[in-house]
Design an enzyme around this catalytic site. Structure first.
Site, PDB file in Angstrom:
ATOM      1  N   ASP A 225       0.784  -1.296  -0.052  1.00 40.62           N
ATOM      2  CA  ASP A 225      -0.029  -0.161   0.171  1.00 40.62           C
ATOM      3  C   ASP A 225       1.082   1.292   0.008  1.00 40.62           C
ATOM      4  O   ASP A 225       2.144   1.053   0.357  1.00 40.62           O
ATOM      5  CB  ASP A 225      -0.898   0.193   1.261  1.00 40.62           C
ATOM      6  CG  ASP A 225      -2.236   0.798   0.946  1.00 40.62           C
ATOM      7  OD1 ASP A 225      -2.292   1.752   0.269  1.00 40.62           O
ATOM      8  OD2 ASP A 225      -3.017   0.371   1.675  1.00 40.62           O
ATOM      9  N   TRP A 226       0.335   2.240  -0.162  1.00 39.60           N
ATOM     10  CA  TRP A 226       1.320   3.557  -0.608  1.00 39.60           C
ATOM     11  C   TRP A 226       2.016   4.032   0.768  1.00 39.60           C
ATOM     12  O   TRP A 226       1.272   4.408   1.848  1.00 39.60           O
ATOM     13  CB  TRP A 226       0.337   4.771  -1.191  1.00 39.60           C
ATOM     14  CG  TRP A 226       0.298   4.772  -2.632  1.00 39.60           C
ATOM     15  CD1 TRP A 226       0.729   5.778  -3.349  1.00 39.60           C
ATOM     16  CD2 TRP A 226       0.248   3.640  -3.293  1.00 39.60           C
ATOM     17  NE1 TRP A 226       0.561   5.605  -4.698  1.00 39.60           N
ATOM     18  CE2 TRP A 226       0.587   4.050  -4.677  1.00 39.60           C
ATOM     19  CE3 TRP A 226       0.157   1.944  -3.412  1.00 39.60           C
ATOM     20  CZ2 TRP A 226       0.292   3.186  -5.989  1.00 39.60           C
ATOM     21  CZ3 TRP A 226      -0.027   1.359  -4.783  1.00 39.60           C
ATOM     22  CH2 TRP A 226       0.126   1.764  -5.682  1.00 39.60           C
TER      23      TRP A 226
END
Length: 818
Positions: A225-226
């Site tokens: 995920d970012w």
């Protein structure tokens, strides 16, 4: 793996191999020009394809119904159609992968991201997700199923450890991912932010290698995920192929050093590289050398699909015969969601929709405006209404608003979400300041509320006076993915018709996890007793009152859980007042999950409409008028009280979490399993929904000839539309283990089918169960166990309406591999 992939992997230098294992920027993986390898681009989903822009503004996109709305359709074929359409949307944004679907389970009723997820049940979620992925990937666009795993709340989500026992993981939380791999062949998996039993999922070897690759045979990529990567060697060795976004924090030279030092082997690095090259070949980016261009393709066929899906998602929860609307009398349309189109939740699922149809506009389109009357009644916003108008933004290349601006821009609203490229690249996106100048002209004189919240420091001045200060004593809160403060509100007297000057000052600050800068500012005038009284008076003069209430993407949002399931503001008072004034009161509820409803006995009808995308008002009007049949069924149990839900406890570690841990103490007893176990009667059960026609079930037949040999059972049943209108029903099959050696739920959904029938028509439905449908997981011996003994099959149209049953029996046990 093809010969070409092998050759490319061998031809790449160490620097080139490392380069494609992390993002180049926020949305892409770099090209390797020397070898003719094109750039891989991804885009956020899952209810659309936003493209490479910010969460705010950007190129317009089609807004589809959110996850819980699609979950409410219980329609596998529809989910595949949505996946196909979203592939078109991804291509219009020049991307190759969609960061979707979101399949985390509705563990609590207050998770801010429940709107984005399908269901509280693993089988319903798995079936729908698999269809969505199949549709998407049939068009050459990669799916990225998320968030793997244990991200069932938004509180401290980037640091908290989800403490989940293996049986609960295997039977509940991992099932949608397992089906996505084994049945849909997903090309991408995204790790979650949180830790799982003490280890970040992005570096969790058991999760990413043992389970995902070794046991399930996964051959796609895992991306973070970012900003969800927290290490170098640990993530690569555990099985994380891609760190996102770029520029890299944990790879690049750090990974080169790790390879040279031997903490990451050349063989492991090559496996990660081959995974990435294989993905690029699958999605076509390996040979994609086009210029990056985004388009806003407003397709008629997508409009029609969104409208149909939005209507099919609506769940009719109560109807005293008032719906579908009849006659030609006046209709009072009331409430904060009447003229505001609540089409989506908040967070990374946001996009700039082509258009938004409100319930008011949808009813005008269906019935004409002559019959309609309107009153707001009350507000339901979490933050003060956004300041809109012609705003000038002066950017400074320091954090002190000093010197001459390096860039002057404009905005149409007082909010910004700055990531990556800011002020045309003239400032460091993490080290700048800005002054936003505009005006506000109120329609009514009085004491207005001025609000500001920011991932950064911010102040609001009105006519030169400091009104709201989110700078001096900035405190971390629940906005902007937990990087922002809570809203700071001040008051000011404003005069109607006068343009009051508004100045907002902003400066960046150090971030905790996510590298972003953002703010939002608004000005509002509170509505009081008079507004409710005026709405009730209007309702009293009308034949019918439609009250449009609920929440919005300010409440149902990534990065923040709900404080309760009470309707925000004075909406409960409003509904009660309208119901007293008019017995023909219809409530249209738009939320991402359940709410408490003390007024439910006093209204004539209740329609749960969720956030159904850009065609919201048209879809709602279609159901209210009978142009579309309500065929939605609840994908989440609606408890009568917040205290009834599975995570309610005096122990804060169970929810919302304590000292960095959230403990899934309820184990496998989530959703309807919890209510069954404790004998709690919900307000509306899982799988429930009414229609404008009636259905009956009969002639249940069970073929268990293969049950002893391999655990397979086939069930057939006749469904009859016994009403006067065409319609659809969802037939649900639950399995009960009559005498298990380990605790098991009273019943578990294991198969379902949705069927559309004309009035008076019958059809025979076939539902198939395999051995896993009867088994439970034994963590001690690492296998699924189908025990000997009897099992009851219960079949009906909701978890609380199962009139048909049959029994099957085994003489021997059967052990199934993971």
């Amino acid at each position: 793996m093809t010969d070409r992939i092998e050759q490319l992997a061998d031809q790449m230098t160490l620097d080139e191999q490392v380069a494609i294992l992390s993002g180049e920027d926020f949305w892409s993986v770099p090209a390797i020009d020397r070898l003719g390898i094109g750039k891989l681009r991804v885009t956020d989903g899952p209810n659309g394809a936003r493209g490479g822009g910010s969460l705010i503004g950007g190129v317009k996109s089609a807004s589809f119904p959110v996850g819980i709305a699609l979950g409410a359709t219980w329609n596998i074929d529809l989910l595949k159609q949505v996946g196909v359409a979203l592939a078109d949307e991804v291509k219009s944004k020049g991307a190759h992968m969609l960061l979707a679907p979101t399949v985390n389970i509705h563990r609590s009723v207050t998770n801010g991201r429940n709107f984005e997820c399908y269901s509280e049940d693993p089988i319903l979620t798995a079936e729908l997700a698999s269809a969505y992925i199949a549709g998407l990937q049939s068009q050459g666009i990669g799916a990225t199923i998320k968030h793997f795993a244990g991200n069932e709340s938004e509180i401290e989500r980037t640091t908290i450890s989800s403490e989940i026992d293996e049986r609960s993981l295997r039977e509940i939380y991992l099932v949608p991912f397992e089906w996505a791999v084994k049945k849909a062949g997903t090309w991408g998996v995204m790790s979650s932010y949180n830790k799982l039993n003490g280890t970040f999922t992005s570096e969790h070897n058991w999760l990413l290698t043992t389970v995902l690759r070794d046991e399930w045979g996964y051959d796609g990529i895992v991306m973070s995920d970012w900003f969800g990567s927290h290490s170098t060697a640990e993530t690569v060795n555990a099985g994380l192929d891609l760190e996102m976004p770029g520029p890299t924090r944990d790879r690049g030279n750090k990974l080169i050093d790790a390879v040279n030092a031997g903490t990451v082997s050349r063989a492991t690095l090559r496996r990660r590289v081959v995974d990435m090259l294989t993905l690029m070949q699958r999605v076509g980016s390996l040979d994609d050398h086009r210029d990056f261009v985004e388009h806003a393709n407003d397709r008629p066929e997508h409009r029609a699909l969104i409208r149909r899906a939005g209507a099919e998602a609506a769940v009719l929860l109560k109807n005293n015969g008032i719906l579908p609307l009849k006659g030609d009398g006046t209709i009072a349309v009331i409430g904060p969601n009447a003229k505001t189109a609540q089409i989506m939740g908040g967070g990374s699922a946001q996009l700039n929709a082509h258009y938004r149809i409100s319930p008011w506009q949808g009813l005008i389109n269906a019935l004409g405006q002559e019959r309609l009357r309107y009153a707001p009644g009350c507000t339901n916003h979490r933050f003060e209404p956004l300041l809109r108008g012609d705003l000038q933004v002066a950017y400074f290349d320091n954090e002190r608003l000093e010197g001459a601006p390096v860039h002057i821009g404009t905005q149409e609203e007082a909010q910004a979400f700055w990531i990556g490229h800011v002020a045309e690249g003239k400032v460091d996106p993490m080290h700048f300041s800005a002054r936003i100048t505009g005006s506000f002209t109120p329609e009514v004189s009085g004491t207005h509320r001025v609000g500001i919240y920011a991932a950064g420091f911010a102040k609001v001045f009105v006519d030169g006076e400091l009104i709201a200060d989110a700078w001096t004593n900035w405190t971390k809160g629940r906005t902007f993915f937990e990087e922002g403060c809570d809203e700071v509100v001040g008051t000011v007297e404003l005069q109607a018709g006068r343009a009051h000057q508004v100045v907002i000052e902003f400066a960046t600050k150090d971030f905790a996890t996510l590298g972003l800068a953002a703010f939002a500012a608004g000005i509002g005038l509170p509505l009081g007793d008079q507004a409710i009284a005026e709405a009730a008076a209007l309702a009293a003069t009308a034949e019918t009152a439609i009250v449009c209430i609920g929440r919005s993407g300010e409440w149902d949002t990534e990065g923040s859980d709900l404080p309760s399931i009470t309707l925000p503001g004075r909406q409960n008072e409003l509904v009660a007042a309208i119901a007293r004034a008019n017995p023909n009161t219809i409530v249209v509820l738009q939320t991402g999950g359940p709410v408490e409803m003390d007024w439910i006995g006093s209204v004539a009808a209740l329609l749960q409409a969720w956030y159904p995308g850009q065609e919201a008002g048209n879809a709602i009007a279609d159901v209210l008028t009978g142009a579309a049949e309500p065929t939605g069924r609840l994908p989440q149990t609606f408890p009568a009280r917040w205290s009834d839900n599975p995570t309610q406890s005096q122990d804060a570690e169970i929810y919302p979490g304590l000292d960095g841990k959230v403990r899934y103490e309820e184990g496998i007893f989530v959703g309807y399993r919890h209510y069954d176990r404790h004998g709690i009667k919900p307000l509306f059960p899982f799988g429930f929904g009414l229609g404008y026609t009636d259905f009956t079930l009969s002639d249940l037949q069970v073929d268990d000839t293969a049950f002893e040999a391999d655990g397979a059972v086939t069930v057939t049943v006749t469904l009859t539309n016994s009403g006067a209108r065409d319609g659809a029903s969802v037939v649900q099959l639950y399995v009960c283990d009559d005498e298990a050696s380990d605790p098991r739920p009273e019943k578990e959904l294991k198969a379902f089918a949705k069927a559309w029938l004309k009035a008076g028509q019958s059809t025979q439905l076939t539902l198939r169960l395999d051995a896993r449908a009867f088994a439970f997981f034994r963590p001690q011996s690492k296998h699924w166990l189908l025990e000997n003994g009897s099992f009851t099959l219960r079949l009906g149209q909701s978890s609380d309406d199962l009139p048909l049953s049959a029994s099957v029996t085994r003489a021997t046990t059967l052990m199934l591999p993971v």
